[in-house]
Write a protein that holds these residues in place. Structure first.
Motif, PDB file in Angstrom:
ATOM      1  N   ALA A  21       0.746  -1.209   0.152  1.00 58.58           N
ATOM      2  CA  ALA A  21      -0.034   0.158   0.206  1.00 58.58           C
ATOM      3  C   ALA A  21       0.965   1.129  -0.010  1.00 58.58           C
ATOM      4  O   ALA A  21       1.672   1.378   0.805  1.00 58.58           O
ATOM      5  CB  ALA A  21      -1.000   0.096   1.310  1.00 58.58           C
ATOM      6  N   LEU A  22       0.615   2.093  -0.935  1.00 54.80           N
ATOM      7  CA  LEU A  22       1.284   3.266  -0.927  1.00 54.80           C
ATOM      8  C   LEU A  22       0.698   4.664  -0.159  1.00 54.80           C
ATOM      9  O   LEU A  22      -0.576   4.775  -0.141  1.00 54.80           O
ATOM     10  CB  LEU A  22       1.417   3.751  -2.575  1.00 54.80           C
ATOM     11  CG  LEU A  22       2.598   2.947  -3.263  1.00 54.80           C
ATOM     12  CD1 LEU A  22       2.202   3.012  -4.760  1.00 54.80           C
ATOM     13  CD2 LEU A  22       3.984   2.980  -2.780  1.00 54.80           C
ATOM     14  N   PRO A  23       1.346   5.535   0.163  1.00 56.11           N
ATOM     15  CA  PRO A  23       0.834   6.506   0.883  1.00 56.11           C
ATOM     16  C   PRO A  23       0.032   7.402   0.030  1.00 56.11           C
ATOM     17  O   PRO A  23       0.696   7.886  -0.881  1.00 56.11           O
ATOM     18  CB  PRO A  23       1.800   7.121   1.848  1.00 56.11           C
ATOM     19  CG  PRO A  23       3.166   6.694   0.952  1.00 56.11           C
ATOM     20  CD  PRO A  23       2.825   5.735   0.601  1.00 56.11           C
ATOM     21  N   LYS A  26       1.787  -2.957  -6.366  1.00 58.55           N
ATOM     22  CA  LYS A  26       2.718  -4.078  -6.002  1.00 58.55           C
ATOM     23  C   LYS A  26       4.157  -3.769  -6.090  1.00 58.55           C
ATOM     24  O   LYS A  26       5.203  -4.405  -5.532  1.00 58.55           O
ATOM     25  CB  LYS A  26       2.425  -5.069  -7.089  1.00 58.55           C
ATOM     26  CG  LYS A  26       0.919  -5.933  -6.648  1.00 58.55           C
ATOM     27  CD  LYS A  26       0.864  -6.965  -7.755  1.00 58.55           C
ATOM     28  CE  LYS A  26      -0.593  -7.585  -7.804  1.00 58.55           C
ATOM     29  NZ  LYS A  26      -0.696  -8.598  -8.746  1.00 58.55           N
ATOM     30  N   ARG A  27       4.458  -2.680  -7.087  1.00 58.25           N
ATOM     31  CA  ARG A  27       5.735  -2.292  -7.382  1.00 58.25           C
ATOM     32  C   ARG A  27       6.220  -1.035  -6.968  1.00 58.25           C
ATOM     33  O   ARG A  27       7.423  -0.584  -7.273  1.00 58.25           O
ATOM     34  CB  ARG A  27       6.059  -2.601  -8.969  1.00 58.25           C
ATOM     35  CG  ARG A  27       5.821  -3.907  -9.466  1.00 58.25           C
ATOM     36  CD  ARG A  27       5.565  -3.978 -11.097  1.00 58.25           C
ATOM     37  NE  ARG A  27       5.659  -5.315 -11.687  1.00 58.25           N
ATOM     38  CZ  ARG A  27       4.625  -6.038 -11.660  1.00 58.25           C
ATOM     39  NH1 ARG A  27       3.542  -5.311 -10.813  1.00 58.25           N
ATOM     40  NH2 ARG A  27       4.443  -7.182 -12.097  1.00 58.25           N
ATOM     41  N   GLY A  28       5.453  -0.575  -5.944  1.00 58.41           N
ATOM     42  CA  GLY A  28       5.821   0.865  -5.411  1.00 58.41           C
ATOM     43  C   GLY A  28       5.453   1.920  -6.546  1.00 58.41           C
ATOM     44  O   GLY A  28       6.317   3.045  -6.349  1.00 58.41           O
ATOM     45  N   ILE A  29       4.858   1.941  -7.554  1.00 57.61           N
ATOM     46  CA  ILE A  29       4.539   3.006  -8.435  1.00 57.61           C
ATOM     47  C   ILE A  29       3.071   3.465  -8.390  1.00 57.61           C
ATOM     48  O   ILE A  29       2.102   2.861  -8.208  1.00 57.61           O
ATOM     49  CB  ILE A  29       4.548   2.119 -10.014  1.00 57.61           C
ATOM     50  CG1 ILE A  29       6.051   1.643  -9.997  1.00 57.61           C
ATOM     51  CG2 ILE A  29       4.404   3.107 -11.048  1.00 57.61           C
ATOM     52  CD1 ILE A  29       6.149   0.906 -11.630  1.00 57.61           C
ATOM     53  N   TYR A  30       3.401   4.735  -8.427  1.00 57.25           N
ATOM     54  CA  TYR A  30       2.095   5.483  -8.430  1.00 57.25           C
ATOM     55  C   TYR A  30       1.422   5.706  -9.725  1.00 57.25           C
ATOM     56  O   TYR A  30       2.216   5.506 -10.625  1.00 57.25           O
ATOM     57  CB  TYR A  30       2.240   7.257  -7.892  1.00 57.25           C
ATOM     58  CG  TYR A  30       2.342   7.082  -6.311  1.00 57.25           C
ATOM     59  CD1 TYR A  30       1.198   6.977  -5.257  1.00 57.25           C
ATOM     60  CD2 TYR A  30       3.957   7.203  -5.868  1.00 57.25           C
ATOM     61  CE1 TYR A  30       1.495   7.245  -4.248  1.00 57.25           C
ATOM     62  CE2 TYR A  30       3.840   7.229  -4.487  1.00 57.25           C
ATOM     63  CZ  TYR A  30       2.796   7.295  -3.540  1.00 57.25           C
ATOM     64  OH  TYR A  30       2.857   7.379  -2.314  1.00 57.25           O
TER      65      TYR A  30
END
Length: 421
Positions: free
Chosen positions: A20-22, A146-150
């Motif tokens: 999960a990204l902030p 999943k890959r930390g991409i926005y």
């Protein structure tokens, strides 16, 4: 066995939590995460995926040169339902798992997702969602996260088209601005999107209308303020990205003076293209290092500071036709310059396939088809159903040739100095 199963479930839950990204937001000229940290947002456009540009896939002809024309041809020849199926085949193959696995190797953490309105709205039943309305947007957001991409969601083609160009879906139409029904449907569309993703941190923002040059800058500002207010009725969280006109952003004034918050301006600077010099070190040096009297990064930084507003460079092209080494170096330096100014950015584009294949001096794609892995050019008015379907499937399996120097320089510990000499 039971304990192993519990441990497995715990690992899965932990993996999901890590993925999960902030939520991002803007304060003044800065993009910030929930903890007030300023992320380095380097990205690329997933062009030709959810709205077609035929030059990007080796199919540009005078007879069929935009998505609306191809849809009409397929409807006439095979029927609406078969057209829908074929578009599913195309979209399922243009961006696949191999693309998602390759993206992080470029050291990118942001994608802009251009889409046409009819990916979500049922074109035959206005103000109703398609049965598969969220299939592709959900897929992109999930795979990216999943890959930390926005992900920045970009309405690239509004109903009626917001410009005369082919990349709004229907060339030569530009009906959005003088058709209240189309503007109201676009409000409806964005409210549906906002309702679905208002709590989704992986969505970095809403790019509410791509290159809306079919009207005056003054009318653009008025209509976009209305669209902003409509989205804010549903979503208080996400960055709303206000599109610049080809004449700039001055007509907007200072967003905070109009009650607008958590916004960014978007422009598409293309040094070396579209009448702005030619590809080479000189034009990029002028833009990035503020040399000479032309438009440059320093002037834009000062403008944005005066407006106290963040910036999103939604499209730019730093590597095409530059040669492999210079292309990779200027790409890295361009991203570094934008990050140093606190700007988010997404280059155009991730993938461009050609009839012959190969990068040559640098195509507009970070990936293209390998040399000799040809893409046939079809006459969609005559090609058989099988030939069209085979072409669409080929887009997902043709061997790739990535920009290797881009991979090298985007991951280099010490950045290059292409303008030193």
């Amino acid at each position: 066995m039971f304990i192993k199963r519990l441990l497995g479930m715990a690992m899965l839950l932990a993996g999901s939590a890590q993925a999960a990204l902030p939520m991002l937001h803007t304060e003044g000229t800065k993009w910030l995460d929930a903890d007030g940290r300023q992320p380095a947002l380097r990205g690329v456009n997933l062009g030709n995926y959810l709205i077609q540009e035929f030059w990007m896939m080796g199919q540009e002809t005078k007879a069929v040169d935009d998505q609306c024309k191809l849809e009409a041809v397929l409807d006439q020849r095979f029927g609406y339902e078969e057209r829908q199926r074929l578009y599913g085949v195309f979209r399922d193959n243009w961006i696949t798992q191999r693309d998602w696995d390759l993206l992080p190797k470029m050291n990118l953490n942001l994608v802009r997702l251009p889409f046409i309105y009819s990916v979500i709205e049922d074109e035959q039943n206005p103000r109703h969602l398609r049965a598969d309305a969220w299939k592709y947007l959900d897929r992109v957001i999930d795979e990216a996260e999943k890959r930390g991409i926005y992900v920045i969601l970009d309405l690239h083609g509004a109903v009626g088209s917001q410009g005369w160009e082919h990349h709004s879906g229907c060339a030569g139409k530009n009906k959005y601005w003088d058709t209240p029904e189309y503007q109201e449907r676009t409000i409806w569309l964005w409210q549906q999107i906002a309702a679905r993703y208002k709590d989704r941190g992986a969505v970095a923002g809403y790019s509410i209308l791509n290159e809306p040059w079919g009207t005056t800058p003054e009318n653009l500002a008025v209509v976009m303020r209305t669209l902003y207010q409509a989205i804010r009725e549903v979503d208080q969280n996400h960055v709303i990205i206000l599109p610049g006109h080809n004449k700039g952003i001055d007509a907007y004034g200072k967003p905070s003076d109009h009650g607008m918050r958590n916004v960014a301006f978007e422009m598409h600077p293309y040094p070396g293209h579209f009448g702005w010099g030619k590809p080479g070190l000189a034009v990029h040096k002028g833009w990035l290092t503020c040399a000479g009297d032309g438009d440059n990064v320093c002037k834009w930084k000062a403008k944005l500071e005066g407006l106290n507003t963040a910036f999103f460079v939604g499209e730019f092209q730093p590597w095409a036709f530059m040669g492999a080494e210079h292309g990779g170096q200027v790409m890295r330096v361009t991203y570094d310059t934008y990050v140093a100014n606190g700007w988010a950015s997404t280059a155009w584009a991730w993938k461009v396939l050609t009839n012959k294949g190969g990068q040559g001096k640098g195509t507009w794609g970070l990936v293209t088809n390998a040399p000799g892995a040809a893409i046939p050019k079809l006459d969609f008015t005559k090609a058989s159903l099988t030939e069209i379907e085979n072409l669409f499937r080929l887009y997902g399996s043709v061997p790739y040739q990535p920009q290797q120097t881009a991979i090298k320089w985007m991951n280099a510990t010490v950045p290059p100095t292409p303008f030193a000499k």
